[in-house]
Design a protein around this motif. Structure first.
Motif, short mmCIF file in Angstrom:
data_model
loop_
_atom_site.label_atom_id
_atom_site.label_comp_id
_atom_site.label_asym_id
_atom_site.label_seq_id
_atom_site.Cartn_x
_atom_site.Cartn_y
_atom_site.Cartn_z
N ALA A 197 0.88 -1.14 -0.17
CA ALA A 197 -0.17 0.02 -0.08
C ALA A 197 0.88 1.19 0.15
O ALA A 197 1.12 1.89 1.09
CB ALA A 197 -0.91 0.00 1.23
N SER A 198 1.12 1.62 -1.08
CA SER A 198 1.98 2.95 -1.35
C SER A 198 1.39 3.62 -2.57
O SER A 198 0.66 3.18 -3.22
CB SER A 198 3.38 2.67 -1.70
OG SER A 198 3.81 2.10 -2.86
N VAL B 94 -2.49 13.27 -7.84
CA VAL B 94 -1.53 12.03 -8.15
C VAL B 94 -0.56 13.06 -9.26
O VAL B 94 -0.92 13.26 -10.09
CB VAL B 94 -2.07 10.87 -8.54
CG1 VAL B 94 -1.10 9.90 -8.82
CG2 VAL B 94 -3.22 10.35 -7.81
N VAL B 95 0.53 13.06 -8.41
CA VAL B 95 1.65 14.17 -9.21
C VAL B 95 2.73 12.95 -9.42
O VAL B 95 3.44 12.38 -8.51
CB VAL B 95 1.85 15.27 -8.53
CG1 VAL B 95 2.93 15.99 -9.35
CG2 VAL B 95 0.80 15.97 -8.26
N ASP C 267 1.76 10.72 0.70
CA ASP C 267 2.42 9.89 0.07
C ASP C 267 3.58 10.64 -0.79
O ASP C 267 3.45 10.90 -1.81
CB ASP C 267 1.71 8.88 -0.67
CG ASP C 267 2.93 7.60 -1.06
OD1 ASP C 267 4.05 7.80 -0.68
OD2 ASP C 267 2.53 6.54 -1.30
N PRO C 268 4.90 10.68 -0.21
CA PRO C 268 5.86 11.44 -1.09
C PRO C 268 6.42 10.57 -2.06
O PRO C 268 7.27 10.99 -2.88
CB PRO C 268 6.77 11.69 -0.39
CG PRO C 268 6.92 10.82 0.98
CD PRO C 268 5.53 10.32 0.96
N TRP D 103 -1.55 13.54 -2.86
CA TRP D 103 -1.89 14.59 -2.04
C TRP D 103 -3.29 14.65 -1.82
O TRP D 103 -4.19 14.31 -2.68
CB TRP D 103 -1.53 16.25 -2.89
CG TRP D 103 -0.07 16.13 -2.97
CD1 TRP D 103 0.70 15.64 -4.16
CD2 TRP D 103 0.70 17.31 -2.33
NE1 TRP D 103 1.85 16.47 -4.22
CE2 TRP D 103 2.01 17.36 -3.07
CE3 TRP D 103 0.67 18.07 -1.40
CZ2 TRP D 103 3.11 18.04 -2.64
CZ3 TRP D 103 1.65 19.01 -0.96
CH2 TRP D 103 2.77 18.79 -1.62
N VAL D 104 -3.70 15.12 -0.48
CA VAL D 104 -5.17 14.84 -0.47
C VAL D 104 -5.74 16.36 0.14
O VAL D 104 -4.56 17.29 0.77
CB VAL D 104 -5.33 13.92 0.66
CG1 VAL D 104 -5.40 12.82 -0.32
CG2 VAL D 104 -4.99 13.94 1.76
#
Length: 191
Positions: free
Chosen positions: A111-112, A144-145, A170-171, A188-189
């Motif tokens: 989970a990432s 999502v970037v 998540d970075p 990002w959120v």
């Protein structure tokens, strides 16, 4: 929303040059496909036109093209007059197939951010371009970037700025493409 960006000359995130992406990153294309598969994708006319004809419409996804040109035709896609209309059309989409796909991904890996199965299903993905991204920022709840380690000093299309209303959850892990480019997938959120 989902996009890939490199470094522009003025510090802004470069997402395009001359109607295309100024890099070759097959891992990002695979990530984009697995993330958006089964969900509607909303794009501007220029983004639609930048897709190679053999990929129009993007398979496995309902394609919506936003344009003010009421006579515009996009074979295989639904043409809408505004972002608001596109969002309204996708709000009630049944996403069973998409959710099943995401569940399979979750079962196959950790989970990432690399794993779209760890993310909540979205009604639709905004996939570009720059003008549509900026218009959608106030209503988006997830970004999502893909950060690409590349300078594109002559970019002409840019990602929107990510402000303090967003939290990096998540970075992403640094990776190296088979093309030699460094990259990572961020999530990002909205706070």
């Amino acid at each position: 929303m989902i996009w890939a960006e490199a470094r522009g000359a003025d510090g802004r995130g470069a997402i395009g040059r001359d109607g295309g992406m100024p890099w070759r990153l097959p891992e990002d294309l695979a990530h984009f496909k697995s993330t958006t598969w089964g969900a509607p994708v909303i794009m501007g006319r220029r983004t639609w036109e930048s897709l190679p004809e053999r990929f129009r419409p993007l398979p496995g996804r309902e394609n919506l093209v936003v344009t003010r040109d009421s006579g515009y035709a996009a074979e295989g896609a639904t043409v809408v007059a505004s972002l608001e209309e596109a969002v309204a059309r996708t709000a009630g989409v049944v996403r069973g197939e998409y959710e099943a796909h995401l569940q399979r991904l979750a079962e196959d890996s950790g989970a990432s951010c690399q794993d779209p199965g760890a993310w909540p299903a979205r009604a639709a993905w905004i996939i570009g371009g720059g003008r549509l991204y900026r218009a959608a920022m106030p209503i988006a709840d997830e970004l999502v970037v893909t950060r690409i380690e590349l300078d594109v000093p002559d970019a002409d299309t840019f990602a929107p700025g990510i402000g303090p209303e967003w939290e990096l959850v998540d970075p992403g892990a640094p990776r190296v493409s088979k093309t030699g480019l460094g990259y990572r997938f961020e999530r990002w959120v909205r706070r």
